[in-house]
Design an enzyme around this catalytic site. Structure first.
Site, PDB file in Angstrom:
ATOM      1  NE  ARG A 117     -18.039 -12.882 -16.952  1.00  0.00           N
ATOM      2  CZ  ARG A 117     -19.168 -14.689 -18.002  1.00  0.00           C
ATOM      3  NH1 ARG A 117     -18.847 -15.478 -17.254  1.00  0.00           N
ATOM      4  NH2 ARG A 117     -19.332 -13.509 -19.006  1.00  0.00           N
ATOM      5  CE  LYS A 139      -3.314  -1.106  -4.780  1.00  0.00           C
ATOM      6  NZ  LYS A 139      -2.357  -0.061  -4.885  1.00  0.00           N
ATOM      7  CD  GLU A 181       7.213  -1.181  -1.272  1.00  0.00           C
ATOM      8  OE1 GLU A 181       6.491  -1.093   0.027  1.00  0.00           O
ATOM      9  OE2 GLU A 181       6.481  -1.208  -2.432  1.00  0.00           O
ATOM     10  CE  LYS A 230      -0.953  -4.718   0.547  1.00  0.00           C
ATOM     11  NZ  LYS A 230      -0.197  -4.581  -0.396  1.00  0.00           N
ATOM     12  CD  GLU A 240      -4.053   3.074  -4.321  1.00  0.00           C
ATOM     13  OE1 GLU A 240      -3.492   1.349  -3.256  1.00  0.00           O
ATOM     14  OE2 GLU A 240      -3.922   3.120  -4.782  1.00  0.00           O
ATOM     15  NE  ARG A 244      -4.513  -2.081  -0.846  1.00  0.00           N
ATOM     16  CZ  ARG A 244      -4.470  -2.911  -0.976  1.00  0.00           C
ATOM     17  NH1 ARG A 244      -5.949  -3.430  -1.119  1.00  0.00           N
ATOM     18  NH2 ARG A 244      -3.755  -4.178  -1.724  1.00  0.00           N
ATOM     19  CG  ASN A 248      -0.316   3.975  -3.424  1.00  0.00           C
ATOM     20  OD1 ASN A 248       0.324   2.632  -3.681  1.00  0.00           O
ATOM     21  ND2 ASN A 248      -1.468   4.400  -3.138  1.00  0.00           N
ATOM     22  CG  HIS A 251       4.840   3.617  -4.045  1.00  0.00           C
ATOM     23  ND1 HIS A 251       5.269   2.925  -2.489  1.00  0.00           N
ATOM     24  CD2 HIS A 251       4.654   2.512  -4.458  1.00  0.00           C
ATOM     25  CE1 HIS A 251       5.887   2.076  -2.373  1.00  0.00           C
ATOM     26  NE2 HIS A 251       4.986   1.297  -3.430  1.00  0.00           N
ATOM     27  CG  HIS A 255       4.825   3.962  -9.588  1.00  0.00           C
ATOM     28  ND1 HIS A 255       3.548   3.668  -9.231  1.00  0.00           N
ATOM     29  CD2 HIS A 255       4.963   2.272  -9.087  1.00  0.00           C
ATOM     30  CE1 HIS A 255       3.474   2.504  -8.663  1.00  0.00           C
ATOM     31  NE2 HIS A 255       4.035   1.651  -8.816  1.00  0.00           N
ATOM     32  CG  HIS A 268       8.912  -0.948  -6.588  1.00  0.00           C
ATOM     33  ND1 HIS A 268       7.982  -0.280  -7.093  1.00  0.00           N
ATOM     34  CD2 HIS A 268       8.157  -2.048  -5.233  1.00  0.00           C
ATOM     35  CE1 HIS A 268       6.922  -0.395  -6.392  1.00  0.00           C
ATOM     36  NE2 HIS A 268       7.071  -0.920  -5.255  1.00  0.00           N
TER      37      HIS A 268
HETATM   38  N1  GLY Z   1       1.622  -1.722  -2.271  1.00  0.00           N
HETATM   39  C1  GLY Z   1       0.454  -0.918  -2.320  1.00  0.00           C
HETATM   40  C2  GLY Z   1      -0.796  -1.502  -2.002  1.00  0.00           C
HETATM   41  O1  GLY Z   1      -1.021  -3.028  -1.911  1.00  0.00           O
HETATM   42  O2  GLY Z   1      -1.655  -0.823  -1.812  1.00  0.00           O
END
Ligand code: GLY
Length: 360
Positions: A117, A139, A181, A230, A240, A244, A248, A251, A255, A268
């Protein structure tokens, strides 16, 4: 040179990021100091193992080698990592360390967040992409065949060690992916709520040659600034729920392109830049941004050698993937679009609007 910055999620959850060009000997000492009371499982990419296992003081016993590529971020490898942690006798007091790019960081972080956990997790990113994005912010994820990052958690690392010496051996394609990025941050700078006298859009325009030549001070400065942006976003919206989502930018289409090409045509960052060109075009056509900002933005991207996508893809397939994106609802596709200089906002498009927008 060394820069240190803090990511503060809340009063009980904060961590430090070190960015430096110090020797591997120094890095080994720091890792040792940080983990000396703990058992460690080190998840390392195969490429990084070949290049750096001699420089890094980890024993072969504690290393789990992950083959390279997005397709390895799957539940089978996740289970292998969990078995290995159990065999090594890791307990709640111990630590999983990721040494590699985004794939390694994501799967190792997911393992750390679920083993017993949740145990400590340290990120040592070895690519520019991981350094400026995926190693920070918590993430973690694994993929299903047709859905990237669909199984995952928000789980912050205890510490991030960024050493730019790893970037010396990064091939041009992977370096450019990271720059994709980096460029993204230039378009969202105003939203991030980070107060600074540094201006990324202008800096990237002026220092293109230095950055493309991996000049150490320029690299450290850019990585530090991107991570401050960030950190500012993540500290306001870890999960998010709102802000946040600006991270994206590019993206949604990015994606989808990665998915329909099964992750073996575009990196990417390259896919994200195609996505940024696309939303710039959309924003200009819909009068969200001025012609001069649209032009400046395109010039910035092309200065780094990027160009817009030549649409040879079936829009229906791309839209199918976009509809399944975590950020979309059952009807509409979520898109982050420029709405002003260095500023973006979230909009919803129907699949029909998106099909129209994707037409060359
Ligand atoms: N890569 C986008 C984020 O970390 O929210």
């Amino acid at each position: 040179m060394r820069q240190t910055l803090k990511v503060k999620i809340d009063d009980t959850n904060e961590y430090m990021i070190d960015i430096s060009d110090s020797s591997f000997e120094e890095l080994n000492k720091e890792i040792y100091e940080y983990t000396r009371t703990q058992k460690r499982l080190v998840v390392m990419s195969k490429k990084v193992y070949k290049l750096y296992s001699q420089d890094l003081n980890f024993s072969d016993e504690e290393i789990f080698i992950l083959p390279d590529g997005e397709r390895e971020k799957n539940y089978k490898n996740y289970l292998k990592i969990m078995h290995r942690a159990f065999e090594l006798g890791l307990t709640r007091q111990d630590v999983i360390i990721a040494v590699g790019g985004g794939v390694v960081g994501d799967i190792a972080g997911f393992a750390a967040s679920t083993y017993m956990r949740g145990i400590d997790f340290i990120q040592i990113p070895t690519t520019l992409l991981a350094a400026v994005d995926s190693s920070v912010g918590g993430k973690t994820a694994i993929d299903l065949d047709f859905s990237k990052n669909i199984i995952g958690t928000f789980y912050q690392p205890k510490k991030v060690f960024i050493n730019i010496n790893f970037l010396k051996t990064l091939d041009n394609k992977q370096f450019m992916s990271g720059l994709g990025e980096v460029l993204k941050y230039a378009f969202i700078e105003e939203n991030c709520g980070y107060d600074s006298q540094f201006f990324l859009f202008e800096y990237l325009t002026l220092c293109c040659d230095k950055l493309l030549n991996k000049e150490p001070l320029t690299l450290i400065r850019v990585i530090e600034y991107c991570l401050n942006l960030k950190a500012s976003v993540v500290s306001k919206d870890e999960k998010e729920a709102g802000l946040r989502k600006i991270l994206n930018l590019g993206h949604t289409l990015g994606h989808a392109l990665e998915t329909v090409t099964k992750y073996n045509k575009f990196t990417h960052g390259q896919a994200v830049v195609y996505g940024i060109f696309f939303v710039l075009e959309w924003a200009y056509k819909h009068e969200y941004i001025t012609y001069s900002y649209y032009k400046l933005s395109q010039e910035l991207l092309t200065k780094y050698g990027f160009s817009p996508l030549k649409m040879t893809f079936n829009p229906d397939k791309l839209i199918e993937v976009m509809k399944k994106d975590k950020k979309s609802d059952s009807e509409n596709i979520t898109l982050i679009v420029p709405c002003n200089k260095k500023c973006v906002k979230e909009i919803k498009l129907t699949p029909i609007d998106m099909e129209y927008a994707l037409k060359p």
